[in-house]
Design an enzyme around this catalytic site. Sequence first.
Site, PDB file in Angstrom:
ATOM      1  N   HIS A 280    -106.281-124.441 -17.785  1.00  0.00           N
ATOM      2  CA  HIS A 280    -106.159-123.178 -18.504  1.00  0.00           C
ATOM      3  C   HIS A 280    -105.400-123.375 -19.830  1.00  0.00           C
ATOM      4  O   HIS A 280    -104.662-122.513 -20.287  1.00  0.00           O
ATOM      5  CB  HIS A 280    -105.436-122.143 -17.641  1.00  0.00           C
ATOM      6  CG  HIS A 280    -105.903-120.733 -17.828  1.00  0.00           C
ATOM      7  ND1 HIS A 280    -106.815-120.128 -16.996  1.00  0.00           N
ATOM      8  CD2 HIS A 280    -105.596-119.801 -18.759  1.00  0.00           C
ATOM      9  CE1 HIS A 280    -107.012-118.877 -17.396  1.00  0.00           C
ATOM     10  NE2 HIS A 280    -106.287-118.657 -18.475  1.00  0.00           N
ATOM     11  N   GLY A 313    -106.813-128.917 -24.386  1.00  0.00           N
ATOM     12  CA  GLY A 313    -106.262-129.894 -25.304  1.00  0.00           C
ATOM     13  C   GLY A 313    -107.271-130.658 -26.144  1.00  0.00           C
ATOM     14  O   GLY A 313    -106.874-131.573 -26.861  1.00  0.00           O
ATOM     15  N   GLY A 334    -110.634-123.625 -26.307  1.00  0.00           N
ATOM     16  CA  GLY A 334    -110.410-122.186 -26.386  1.00  0.00           C
ATOM     17  C   GLY A 334    -109.731-121.775 -27.673  1.00  0.00           C
ATOM     18  O   GLY A 334    -110.236-120.947 -28.436  1.00  0.00           O
TER      19      GLY A 334
HETATM   20  C1  FNR Z   1    -107.592-118.204 -22.421  1.00  0.00           C
HETATM   21  N1  FNR Z   1    -108.163-118.778 -21.302  1.00  0.00           N
HETATM   22  C2  FNR Z   1    -108.922-118.012 -20.451  1.00  0.00           C
HETATM   23  N2  FNR Z   1    -109.584-118.587 -19.413  1.00  0.00           N
HETATM   24  C3  FNR Z   1    -110.387-117.838 -18.615  1.00  0.00           C
HETATM   25  O1  FNR Z   1    -110.990-118.393 -17.695  1.00  0.00           O
HETATM   26  N3  FNR Z   1    -110.520-116.501 -18.832  1.00  0.00           N
HETATM   27  C4  FNR Z   1    -109.883-115.852 -19.831  1.00  0.00           C
HETATM   28  O2  FNR Z   1    -110.039-114.657 -20.005  1.00  0.00           O
HETATM   29  C5  FNR Z   1    -109.025-116.623 -20.662  1.00  0.00           C
HETATM   30  N4  FNR Z   1    -108.336-116.031 -21.682  1.00  0.00           N
HETATM   31  C6  FNR Z   1    -107.665-116.811 -22.599  1.00  0.00           C
HETATM   32  C7  FNR Z   1    -107.083-116.202 -23.720  1.00  0.00           C
HETATM   33  C8  FNR Z   1    -106.482-116.994 -24.682  1.00  0.00           C
HETATM   34  C9  FNR Z   1    -105.882-116.342 -25.894  1.00  0.00           C
HETATM   35  C10 FNR Z   1    -106.426-118.388 -24.524  1.00  0.00           C
HETATM   36  C11 FNR Z   1    -105.811-119.287 -25.565  1.00  0.00           C
HETATM   37  C12 FNR Z   1    -106.966-118.979 -23.396  1.00  0.00           C
HETATM   38  C13 FNR Z   1    -108.130-120.241 -21.115  1.00  0.00           C
HETATM   39  C14 FNR Z   1    -109.290-120.885 -21.851  1.00  0.00           C
HETATM   40  O3  FNR Z   1    -110.511-120.506 -21.309  1.00  0.00           O
HETATM   41  C15 FNR Z   1    -109.238-122.398 -21.837  1.00  0.00           C
HETATM   42  O4  FNR Z   1    -109.146-122.867 -20.520  1.00  0.00           O
HETATM   43  C16 FNR Z   1    -108.102-122.971 -22.657  1.00  0.00           C
HETATM   44  O5  FNR Z   1    -107.943-122.261 -23.856  1.00  0.00           O
HETATM   45  C17 FNR Z   1    -108.391-124.434 -22.951  1.00  0.00           C
HETATM   46  O6  FNR Z   1    -107.369-125.044 -23.649  1.00  0.00           O
HETATM   47  P1  FNR Z   1    -107.356-125.241 -25.234  1.00  0.00           P
HETATM   48  O7  FNR Z   1    -108.712-125.704 -25.669  1.00  0.00           O
HETATM   49  O8  FNR Z   1    -107.033-123.900 -25.812  1.00  0.00           O
HETATM   50  O9  FNR Z   1    -106.300-126.237 -25.409  1.00  0.00           O
END
Ligand code: FNR
Length: 411
Positions: A280, A313, A334
Site C-alpha cells: 500500500h 516505491g 500510485g
Molecule cells: C492509495 N492507495 C490505495 N490503494 C487502494 O487499494 N485503494 C485506494 O483507495 C487507495 N487510495 C490511495 C490514496 C492515495 C493518496 C495514495 C498515495 C495511495 C495505495 C495505492 O494503490 C498504491 O498501493 C500505492 O500508492 C503504491 O505505492 P507508490 O507507487 O505510491 O509508492
Amino acid sequence: MSIQSAFNLEDLRQQARRKLPRIAFDFIDGGADDEACLQRNRLAFQRYSLVPRYLRDVSQRDQSVNLFGHRYDSPIGISPTGLAGLFRPDADRMLAAAARDANVPIMLSSASNGALEEVAPIAPDNVWFQMYCTTNESINADLVQRAIRARVRVLVVSVDVPVNSNRERNHRNGFSRPLKMSPSVVFEALGHPGWVWRYLRTGGIPMMRNWLPYAPMGAKAPAVADMYGTLTPAPMVTWQHIRRIRDIWRGPLVIKGLLHPEDALKAVHLGVEGLVVSNHGGRQLDAAPSPLDMLPDVRNAVGKDIELMLDSGVRRGSDLVIARCLGARSAFFGRPTLFGVAAAGQAGAVRALAIVRAEVDMVLAQIGCCRFDALDERYLWRDGALLPQGGTLVPQTVDRPGPVTTLEETE
Ligand code: FNR
C-alpha cells in the site's frame, strides 16, 4: 513551470508540492508511523544492480505486456488512489484518459470521486475497478454487480486495510473526518491560490460519487464521506468474502495487498487470476517488507500460471525492469500520477507515464534485452553475486586463437 521541464518523477513530485497545500501534499506523500516502510520500498530496488549484456542488436525494442487478454503498451499501470478529486477536480477522469492515451491499465478506486459508471466508459480497455470489502454484504455484492454492468475488464479487491493506519503527517495537519480547517491550515493553503480557487469553485470537499447510491437522498459530500467511514475499513473480512466475490464475478479477479507466499497460494486456490504484491505504498503497516523483497518467494509459491504485479516505491524504469527480472509481469505506481495530475492535470499524468516508458526503453537497450517480457533474473546482481544465487553458469574454458574452425563446428 512547464510540465515538460519535469525530467523524472521526483521533478513531478516537487511541482506538485508547490501547487498543493501541505495538508493535501502530505496526504499523498506520507506513510504510516515512522515512514520506514516508505524508505524500505525504495531501498529494495537499490539493492539490485542490472548487469548489461553488450554486442546484441537492440535496435528494435518492445515493452508491451499482455494482461488478462489485452496488450498494453507499457509494463506500468496506475494504482488506485482514493480522493483524487481533492488534489484536482475531475482527477479520476484525467487519470483514466491518461491511461487510455498511454494504453496502460488503471485501477479505479472505489473511494474515487468520479463514479465507476462515469469513468469506466472513458477507457473501457484500461479501467479496472478496485474495491474494498465493506461491513455490509449487500453493498459488497452491489459493487461487484455495478462493475459487471459497467463492463469493467478486471476486478481488484484490496485486502491490506483491515483497520485505518497511523499517518502522523495527517494528524499533524488536521487531515481527519470531519476535515478541520484550522486557521494555520487555511493560512498555509492560501499560498497555493490555484488549488484554493479550484477547490472553492467546485464546492469544497469533493463527493465520493461511488457511494451516493448507498447514502440518504440529498446527502452532501461530507455526509457521504462519513458514511463511507462507517462502512470501511471492515476488520471482519476473511477469505470467505473473496470466495463470495469469486462466485459472482466471472472475469479476471485480482487481489491487491498480499505479501506472504502462503496467502498468495491461498488466493490461487480460490481461483484468483492475479495478485498485486503491495504494501500500500508504505501507508498501512510500517513494519511491512517491501513487495520487491517478497516477490521471489511469492513467485515460487504460485508458479507461472498467475499474473503477478507489484506496486509500492516504483519510481524509475529500472525498477520495473528489476521487478520483471524477479518475476512480476508488470508494475504499478500510485503517487507519481497523482503528483502529475496535481501539478498539471491530465498532461501531468501523461508526463509521468511517458517518463517511465522512456526510461524502460532506455534500460532495455542498455542491458541488451529487446523484450521486457524476456527479462529474467540472469540480468541481476545482488550481494556480491550474479543471480540466480549459486549460479547456473557452467565455467567455460577460454578458447585461445587456434586452428580456424567453421561456425557450425563451434556452435
Ligand atoms: C492509495 N492507495 C490505495 N490503494 C487502494 O487499494 N485503494 C485506494 O483507495 C487507495 N487510495 C490511495 C490514496 C492515495 C493518496 C495514495 C498515495 C495511495 C495505495 C495505492 O494503490 C498504491 O498501493 C500505492 O500508492 C503504491 O505505492 P507508490 O507507487 O505510491 O509508492
